[in-house]
Scaffold this motif. Structure first.
Motif, short mmCIF file in Angstrom:
data_model
loop_
_atom_site.label_atom_id
_atom_site.label_comp_id
_atom_site.label_asym_id
_atom_site.label_seq_id
_atom_site.Cartn_x
_atom_site.Cartn_y
_atom_site.Cartn_z
N GLY A 44 0.80 -1.23 0.00
CA GLY A 44 0.00 0.00 0.00
C GLY A 44 0.83 1.27 0.00
O GLY A 44 0.45 2.28 -0.59
N VAL A 45 1.99 1.22 0.65
CA VAL A 45 2.84 2.40 0.70
C VAL A 45 3.39 2.73 -0.69
O VAL A 45 3.37 3.88 -1.13
CB VAL A 45 3.99 2.19 1.72
CG1 VAL A 45 4.98 3.34 1.65
CG2 VAL A 45 3.42 2.08 3.13
N ALA B 151 0.60 4.12 -2.80
CA ALA B 151 0.31 5.52 -2.48
C ALA B 151 1.38 6.43 -3.07
O ALA B 151 1.09 7.52 -3.57
CB ALA B 151 0.24 5.71 -0.97
N GLN C 12 -7.81 -1.94 2.95
CA GLN C 12 -6.60 -1.40 3.55
C GLN C 12 -6.13 -0.13 2.87
O GLN C 12 -5.44 0.68 3.44
CB GLN C 12 -5.46 -2.43 3.47
CG GLN C 12 -5.55 -3.50 4.50
CD GLN C 12 -4.53 -4.58 4.22
OE1 GLN C 12 -3.42 -4.29 3.81
NE2 GLN C 12 -4.89 -5.82 4.46
N THR C 13 -6.45 -0.02 1.59
CA THR C 13 -6.08 1.19 0.87
C THR C 13 -7.23 1.61 -0.02
O THR C 13 -8.00 0.77 -0.49
CB THR C 13 -4.80 1.01 0.02
OG1 THR C 13 -4.66 2.14 -0.81
CG2 THR C 13 -4.87 -0.24 -0.83
N TYR D 284 -6.74 3.08 -2.83
CA TYR D 284 -6.28 3.00 -4.22
C TYR D 284 -6.42 1.58 -4.74
O TYR D 284 -6.32 0.61 -3.99
CB TYR D 284 -4.83 3.45 -4.32
CG TYR D 284 -4.62 4.85 -3.79
CD1 TYR D 284 -5.23 5.93 -4.39
CD2 TYR D 284 -3.83 5.06 -2.67
CE1 TYR D 284 -5.06 7.21 -3.90
CE2 TYR D 284 -3.65 6.33 -2.17
CZ TYR D 284 -4.28 7.41 -2.78
OH TYR D 284 -4.10 8.67 -2.29
#
Lengths: 500, 324
Positions: free
Chosen positions: B72-73, B76, B103-104, B106
């Motif tokens: 996810g990082v 992002a 969790q995200t 996106y």
């Protein structure tokens, strides 16, 4: 004795010029990577991976191992000189290493760190040769409940180490545990305490905590004294030889010999790691010492023990990788990956089918430790000169280094803010005399502590008796209880004696 | 002054067009959304290495690890790179899973798919001394009592290792998917946990079980591939052979940021399609026991839409789906 013959064969492999060259280069690279805050051996080895495709497998593995323990040698340089640990396993080296520097004993501190690392590494290499298989089995006996018990022991032992201030020690520990809870929970995939910030989902890297509390905290503490005359002087102007006195040697040797098996055994357990090894050995020395009050004020034995332990741990971590195919740490996992790229099967058969690889690597542990020690002594002579830099240049430089180091981990700007927060926290903790070690340990092992607890309960479907089912976990939990009770009881006894 | 400005603008435009023609004209930024040594990291480093070796790309390629949040990082981060032709990221099923589980925010629709490169598969393993000898025996035990078999994996609850096992269990007729114990081991203790008897079945990737199978410490009961794979695992049956109509593909592919310029997208589809035809690529694919599975941009996007629905079904059943 066939083992000895095989080992000799291994030495012949190591002394092939190309292998020897790479071994030396690996030690050097590891030392440098270890010294730079933010870069650990895992990154170093990953960077090297593409290069290893063109190497022979034994050369590649020898180089990777060299980077691994080279980093343990290098990681404590900045702990000792600047109070900034190069990685988690060098945290305990700050406790007495930096006070030694402030006392003007930086040379001795650097020397004992190299010597202790060397002895720890050497003894562990011997243990590796003699005990590899039976010891690897120990790793299998550790399931989630046993890990939980081990983490409890590590935490309580460190918290209770702050004698007379157990409450403050526990407070510090809880702070660390809170930090460790931030991020995605692996067992449920739920975000915790991230405030909707995606970058916090990965959790707070314990490294940010370490650099903040130690590095930046130290700078802030010195800022307080700015303007006063004595601070404007460099820490040290005259430099002696990088060596130790007979008295210092006498004080250090027993702690080194005690710390080595502790570090080695913890290294064998997958997922325990150098930070626990170093802190545990520090705790042991402090609790066994006749003068525990010297610890934290520049006691050389308080530096020798964790240094021996973290190097022993790095060699212990290689053991299950080679004998069982179970990596003992992230770094070892990458090495395992490399073994498999070559189509090699880790395990006892590795030593039978490919003796040049198995025994070559083992022999390289011996030779590599000698090289790393020899390399680190003169290197320390150069590095120590950083102390001659006047504070008005040195502290801004350290501040910059803290920020760069933190950015290097995740390339995340959020970490900058966290760094400042933990810097201030470290400063406040020093002001209120709250020990920092329990918080650091808790932020490193907090995840594992919680996860192993949750894993255990998931396995037992919520039944708490799982923690008391094996001898290992019962023993560890009893030791943990004792470590909390002992200082209270001994404190009460002391008081009574005084009263009489 | 005005003339100077005009000259400046014109020359800038010329430079820009020249740059566009000789793309890539700067070092390229490759991102692995996980830590060193993992599947994403290995894939993108190997791609970078192959592009360099075959001289298909002469500009330097810098690989950066951006771990966290199960990818996810990194995802992002790509949102801050909209329209950038120089940033490329690798992804696999978790890209879809972390969005479906909430969790995200996106999703794969917030990236530009360039090409799928390889397929990797999952494997289900038990310890050498386990009473289970086939995957069907495991499933039968689960049908009787879903709590009787403890499953472990590396990825988090609701992510790849977990989902692939549940997809197989579902196809085998196990009903109470929610009740199956799944424990995630993320610090390298998964094999030790299996060998030490702390879990009964390990659900993970092919690479993770290969070495242990060679040493003879584990039995691999089945793989999630449609056909058998080569190498060490050639003796292991597929789920289908075992009578379980399921497969799970761990596809890996490259993505650019959203609004990546067309010329860059075209360049990468071309370059990657050339790369997958080289001997160098064949060699690394064989080395890692992957399966070649090139699929360019648009097709890849359609594929993602399809598998996204498949994952959704399983996650819904688990109560993990956080969507409309």
């Amino acid at each position: 004795m066939p083992t000895l013959e095989y080992l000799m064969y291994g030495f012949r492999v190591v002394f092939i010029p190309s292998n020897f060259l790479w071994l030396t280069l690996g030690c050097f690279l590891g030392t440098v990577i270890g010294m730079l805050p933010g870069l650990g051996p895992a990154t170093g080895i990953a960077l090297l991976l593409p290069l290893t495709f063109v190497m022979k497998p034994e050369t590649a593995l020898i180089t990777m191992c060299a980077i691994f323990y080279g980093a343990m040698f290098g990681g404590s340089r900045s702990s000792i000189l600047l109070n900034i640990p190069g990685d988690g396993s060098a945290v305990a080296s700050c406790f007495d290493g930096y006070p030694m520097t402030l006392k003007g004993e930086a040379e001795a501190a650097l020397a004992i760190s190299a010597i202790a690392s060397f002895i720890g590494g050497l003894i562990s290499s011997v243990a590796f040769v003699l005990l590899a298989l039976p010891l690897a089995k120990v790793a299998l006996m550790f399931g989630p409940p046993e890990y939980f018990a081990l983490m409890v022991l590590a935490l309580t032992a460190t918290a209770s180490m702050s004698e007379g201030k157990i409450l403050k020690g526990l407070l510090s520990m809880v702070l660390g545990l809170m930090v460790a809870m931030v991020g995605l929970d692996p067992q449920s995939g739920v975000s915790r305490f991230t405030f909707g910030n995606l970058e916090l989902q990965g959790g707070i890297d314990f490294f940010v905590v370490i650099i903040g509390v130690y590095g930046l905290g130290e700078v802030l503490k010195n800022l307080e004294k700015m303007g006063r005359k004595e601070v404007m002087q460099p820490i040290k102007k005259k430099f002696g030889r990088i060596w130790i006195s007979k008295e210092q040697w006498r004080r250090s040797i027993v702690p080194i010999l005690r710390a080595t098996p502790v570090g080695f055994l913890i290294g064998i357990l997958p997922g325990a790691g150098g930070t626990i090894a170093a802190l545990m050995s520090y705790n042991i020395e402090k609790s066994l010492s006749k003068e525990p009050e010297r610890f934290g004020k520049g006691a050389i034995e308080g530096l020798a023990a964790p240094e021996a332990a973290n190097n022993a741990c790095s060699i212990g971590a290689i053991l299950p990788t080679f004998t069982l195919g179970i990596p003992g740490s992230g770094t070892a996992a990458i090495m395992l990956g490399a073994l498999m790229i070559y189509g090699l099967q880790p395990g006892p058969l590795l030593f039978e089918f490919y003796p040049e690889i198995g025994w070559g690597v083992v022999a390289s542990l011996f030779v590599g430790n000698v090289i790393a020690a020899l390399m680190n002594l003169p290197l320390a002579g150069l590095l120590v000169r950083i102390l001659a830099v006047p504070p008005k240049i040195l502290y801004p430089l350290i501040t910059a280094l803290c920020f760069i180091g933190v950015y290097a981990i995740n390339l995340s700007v959020v970490d900058f803010y966290l760094l400042i927060v933990f810097g201030l926290l470290g400063y406040a903790m020093r002001k209120f005399e709250i020990p920092t070690a329990p918080m650091i340990l808790a932020s490193v092992v907090g995840r594992k502590f919680e996860q192993s607890f949750r894993q255990s309960l998931m396995l037992s479907h919520g039944d708490f008796s799982i923690f008391f089912k094996s001898g290992i976990s019962i023993t560890l939990l009893i030791l943990a209880a004792l470590s909390l009770i002992y200082p209270i009881v001994s404190g009460a006894l002391k008081k009574r004696r005084h009263a009489i | 002054m005005k003339v100077k400005l005009a000259v400046l603008i014109i020359s800038a435009m010329i430079v820009a067009t020249v740059f566009a023609e000789v793309y890539p004209s700067k070092p390229l930024n490759f991102i692995a959304p996980g830590g060193p040594g993992g599947g994403w990291d290995t894939t993108i480093r190997v791609v970078a290495q192959t592009l360099k070796e075959t001289r298909l790309v002469t500009q330097p390629i810098v690989v950066t690890n951006m771990p966290g949040g199960g990818g996810g990082v990194g995802l992002a981060h790509m949102q801050t790179k909209k329209g950038d032709p120089y940033t490329i990221i690798v992804f696999s099923p978790p890209l879809l899973l972390i969005n479906l589980t909430g969790q995200t925010q996106y999703s794969f629709r917030d990236l530009t798919p360039l090409a799928m490169l390889i397929h990797d598969y999952g494997a289900f393993a038990v310890s050498k001394n386990s009473k289970y000898n086939t995957i069907s025996q495991v499933m039968d035990a689960l049908k009787k009592d879903p709590k009787s078999v403890k499953v472990g994996g590396i990825s988090a609850f609701g992510s790849m290792d977990h989902i692939q096992f549940l997809m197989a269990a579902k196809a085998a007729g196990v009903t109470n998917l929610k009740d199956i114990t799944y424990v995630s081991f993320q610090e390298g203790e998964h094999l030790a946990a299996l060998l030490g008897g702390h879990i009964d079945v390990l659900s993970t990737g092919l690479a993770e079980v290969t070495a242990a199978l060679q040493t003879g410490t584990i039995k691999v009961l089945a793989i999630t591939a449609p056909q058998r794979v080569h190498g060490t695992l050639a003796t292991v049956p597929t789920l289908k052979e075992e009578g379980i109509d399921a497969e799970f593909v761990n596809w890996r592919g490259l993505f650019g940021p959203l609004e990546m310029p067309d010329y860059a997208v075209e360049y990468w589809i071309n370059t990657l399609s050339k790369m997958v035809q080289t001997i160098e690529w064949d060699r690394v694919v064989a080395k890692y026991n992957w399966t070649k599975a090139f699929m360019p941009g648009k097709e890849f996007m359609n594929y993602l839409e399809k598998v996204n629905e498949d994952y959704k079904v399983v996650l819904k059943e688990l109560g993990l789906y956080k969507g409309e």
